[in-house]
Write an enzyme that holds these catalytic residues in place. Structure first.
Site, mmCIF file in Angstrom:
data_model
loop_
_atom_site.group_PDB
_atom_site.id
_atom_site.type_symbol
_atom_site.label_atom_id
_atom_site.label_comp_id
_atom_site.label_asym_id
_atom_site.label_seq_id
_atom_site.Cartn_x
_atom_site.Cartn_y
_atom_site.Cartn_z
ATOM 1 N N ASP A 59 4.980 -2.150 55.848
ATOM 2 C CA ASP A 59 5.645 -2.450 54.587
ATOM 3 C C ASP A 59 6.734 -3.506 54.742
ATOM 4 O O ASP A 59 6.796 -4.462 53.952
ATOM 5 C CB ASP A 59 6.237 -1.172 54.002
ATOM 6 N N GLY A 100 -0.484 2.728 47.461
ATOM 7 C CA GLY A 100 -1.013 4.071 47.239
ATOM 8 C C GLY A 100 -1.384 4.302 45.792
ATOM 9 O O GLY A 100 -2.415 4.914 45.482
ATOM 10 N N THR A 102 6.046 -1.446 48.906
ATOM 11 C CA THR A 102 4.682 -1.983 48.947
ATOM 12 C C THR A 102 3.693 -0.897 49.348
ATOM 13 O O THR A 102 2.575 -0.835 48.819
ATOM 14 C CB THR A 102 4.584 -3.173 49.912
ATOM 15 N N ASP A 103 4.085 -0.033 50.265
ATOM 16 C CA ASP A 103 3.232 1.101 50.622
ATOM 17 C C ASP A 103 2.983 1.992 49.416
ATOM 18 O O ASP A 103 1.844 2.408 49.148
ATOM 19 C CB ASP A 103 3.902 1.928 51.724
ATOM 20 N N ILE A 104 4.048 2.315 48.692
ATOM 21 C CA ILE A 104 3.912 3.221 47.552
ATOM 22 C C ILE A 104 3.055 2.589 46.463
ATOM 23 O O ILE A 104 2.157 3.235 45.894
ATOM 24 C CB ILE A 104 5.300 3.610 47.023
#
Length: 415
Positions: A154, A191, A186-188
């Site tokens: 991220d 997801g 960015t990860d969230i």
């Protein structure tokens, strides 16, 4: 599974998910599907499990106050899942995962591009076993392109994707320079895009009878979520710059100092600006040619912001919020995380929940923000311990005997 009187029907209660992902983006997608009712089987490495189990302190404590070894980070993204510990670098472990995938609707993985092919767990191999499988791959840079082989994180993506170039104070100002967002955003977001894509693929399967491969890249998501900033560049040919808390397209829309701290003033149109001016005792600003329209305020941003700062310093944050709310001017405090969970609106919406953990007893968690009137989110499983459900699930889904599982355990295939 049929809903009974004590358990409301859930949107995805007929869906089974095999979660081979770790850390945040993939597990966030799987948790979202689990919250919506899907059965989620989390496949982990024996002995260590998901990397984030060790990302502490803080760790969850048991009723005696002793750490359980489960980090707070791990707890944030793994509820409504059941954990099995399987070593799929071994042939026997690969076969177990293949048999589970043959029964599942969705598989989520975030290994490096091509990383699961050596185990026969890639999309081509598993879709041959189960043509209805929706297979979601989450990587840093996607399945093709010159960066496809690289690992993606991220922080790295926030830099490469442009987000850090527009976050933080401007160069030359105190504290100036690129800044990442305070969570792995960015990860969230990846997801969330993954769960949306999975739902779309499941809906498409209703018409085609086939599953498909979903290729999600953190960098793609980072670029897509530049939103208005990317369009400002594409249409205005001006590279967006860091502006602290200011907004590139509307003024005043930033934080302002108060007598005892700071507040946010988020004026989105000329009417709101006029009401702010009236509340602040500066009605003449709304008639000033420099400030009458948003375009004019943008042209005279520095001058107006300094004028507002001198006024906002005359009252406390609480006093300003009470006053401006009476005039329907969007505003608010800048809360700490503690203050967030003490906020009456957050409490009224039930955003903190508690679930029963096998080691720690009642543990606090953050609720899902999804509200469905007929098929509500439910909280069925606390984030599982490593391998907590291995025997139960393999017996139920694959019919393995106690003796077979013990032999696999003794050989290290199962944890």
């Amino acid at each position: 599974m049929k809903a009974n009187d004590s358990q409301p029907a859930q949107a995805l209660q007929h869906i089974k998910v095999l979660d081979l992902s770790r850390v945040l983006a993939g597990p966030w997608a799987a948790q979202t599907l689990g919250d919506l009712g899907a059965e989620v089987i989390k496949v982990e490495r024996p002995g260590s499990g998901d990397d984030t189990r060790a990302w502490g302190p803080p760790y969850v404590a048991d009723p005696e106050g002793l750490p359980t070894g489960e980090s707070a980070y791990y707890m944030c993204t793994n509820r409504n899942k059941q954990s099995i510990a399987v070593d799929f670098t071994r042939c026997e472990g690969q076969e177990i995962v293949r048999q589970l995938a043959a029964q599942c609707d969705v598989l989520i993985e975030n290994f490096k591009t091509g990383g699961l092919a050596q185990y026969g767990l890639d999309y081509a191999s598993l879709s041959a076993l189960n043509p209805r499988l929706v297979y979601c791959s989450v990587t840093g840079f996607g399945q093709d392109g010159p960066y496809a082989h690289r690992a993606g994180y991220d922080f790295l993506i926030q830099g490469m994707g442009g987000l850090m170039s527009i976050s933080g104070h401007a160069d030359g100002q105190p504290g100036g320079g690129p800044m990442k967002v305070g969570v792995a955003l960015t990860d969230i977001l990846t997801g969330l895009y993954a769960s949306t894509a999975i739902l779309a693929a499941l809906q498409a399967r209703e018409h085609t009878g086939r599953g498909q491969h979903i290729d999600l890249a953190l960098l793609d998501v980072g670029v897509a979520c530049l939103a208005n900033q990317s369009m400002n560049y594409l249409y205005g040919d001006q590279v967006p710059q860091r502006m602290g808390n200011a907004h590139p397209n509307t003024v005043p829309y930033q934080e302002f100092p108060t007598e005892d701290g700071h507040m946010i003033l988020a004026v989105g149109n000329d009417g709101q600006f006029a009401r702010f001016c009236q509340a602040a005792g500066r009605s003449e600003w709304a008639e000033d040619e420099r400030f009458r329209s948003n375009a004019a305020r943008l042209a005279h941003r520095a001058e107006l912001v300094e004028m507002i700062r001198r006024v906002t310093l005359t009252r406390s944050t609480r006093a300003w919020v009470q006053l401006l709310e009476q005039h329907a001017v969007p505003c608010g405090p800048i809360n700490t995380v503690r203050e967030v969970f003490e906020d009456p609106q957050v409490r009224a919406r039930g955003m903190q929940i508690a679930m029963t953990h096998p080691k720690a007893g009642q543990v606090p968690l953050v609720a899902s923000p999804i509200r469905l009137s007929d098929t509500p989110v439910t909280y069925r499983h606390a984030p599982p311990q490593l391998g907590q459900h291995t025997k139960e699930l393999l017996e139920r889904h694959l019919g393995l005997s106690v003796q077979q599982m013990q032999a696999y355990h003794d050989s290290g295939v199962l944890g």
